[in-house]
Scaffold this active site. Sequence first.
Site, PDB file in Angstrom:
ATOM      1  N   GLU A  97       4.644  -0.520   1.842  1.00 49.72           N
ATOM      2  CA  GLU A  97       4.819  -0.720   0.398  1.00 49.72           C
ATOM      3  C   GLU A  97       4.693  -2.179  -0.033  1.00 49.72           C
ATOM      4  OE1 GLU A  97       8.478   0.873  -1.104  1.00 49.72           O
ATOM      5  OE2 GLU A  97       8.183   2.841  -0.193  1.00 49.72           O
ATOM      6  N   GLU A 124       0.834  -1.198   0.000  1.00 43.39           N
ATOM      7  CA  GLU A 124       0.000   0.000   0.000  1.00 43.39           C
ATOM      8  C   GLU A 124       0.869   1.248   0.000  1.00 43.39           C
ATOM      9  OE1 GLU A 124       0.761   1.613   2.946  1.00 43.39           O
ATOM     10  OE2 GLU A 124       1.757  -0.226   3.597  1.00 43.39           O
TER      11      GLU A 124
END
Length: 350
Positions: free
Chosen positions: A314, A171
């Site tokens: 991430e 994300e």
Amino acid sequence: MTLEETLQKIHPLDEKAMEISRKRWDSIAKPLHSLGKMEDLVVQIAGITGSPDMNLKKRALVAMCADNGVVEEGVTQTGQEVTAIVAENFLTGDTSACTMCRQCGTDVYPVDVGMAVDTKVPTDLKVAMGTRNMVKEPAMTREETVKGIEAGIEMVSRLKEKGYGLLATGEMGIGNTTTSSAVASVLLGKRAEEVTGRGAGLSSEGLQRKIRVIRQALEKNRPDPGDVLDVVAKVGGYDIAGMCGLFLGGAIYRIPVLIDGFISSVAALCAVRLAPLAGKYLFASHCSKEPGGKRVLDALGMSAMIVCDLSLGEGSGAVAAVPLLEMGLDVYRKMSTFEEIQVEQYQELK
């Protein structure tokens, strides 16, 4: 596929494939169960895919990118514009997770599910230009939340068609440790301070402000802990909704999905609360050092594959676990059996 259709089509793992996989492990020329969790993971993958002869060579990191209106409350160290910058860096391969993906042969797919601006990242699954400030009003409507989840399900469908056999979740969204902590607080029945951490480097003063903001949002919106969609809509974000959809999509399309850290695990908890069987299709890659990290994994009944005190996000932790899965599969596929080396097979002792 709609969320309602998805929830009706999630089935248990393939027990026959898992049993064949267990027997294969027991026949390999090494002490029984000596690779521990690596063996269990391979057996689980057999159950997910429905085949004891599995292949995870084609894999992808899917990064759900979205903005959160709550950043107005000063809960982050950086501004909202960073979401767009990092999201575009996924396209050029210029993020930490991308570097890790290159090392282990994993493709990267950023998805704009709700960023506040349009970028070079594809927007065909975008629901809205960021969420509203949850301190003042619900972050999303229930309908918007469902669309976010369905965006994740659709992404899995597309990757299934491309032949991917393993997905890692990631994300990017400034402010999303605040939303994740709020969702975790409600679903776990914990006080905000028990599940809220410093995120991307808040000071002690900043952490206390973040906790106060979460309390205010919960008091304002009063999300129903028995209604996952209500919780995510009121104090969550599009990235959480999108990853929730990725987890549900993995269960529908029988693709193993790696949970990343705290934010990803909160999305996984939402998915499992919506469809308990979906948890069987997921792997906990690592345990975030955020205060809520271990609590969420405990609620999922999962233990981490690796423990490295990661907090980058991430999808970096999920990607870090890929080589471990690949090593386990290599032993499973390639190592000689007791019969092949003409040695008596180990027996299970009672």
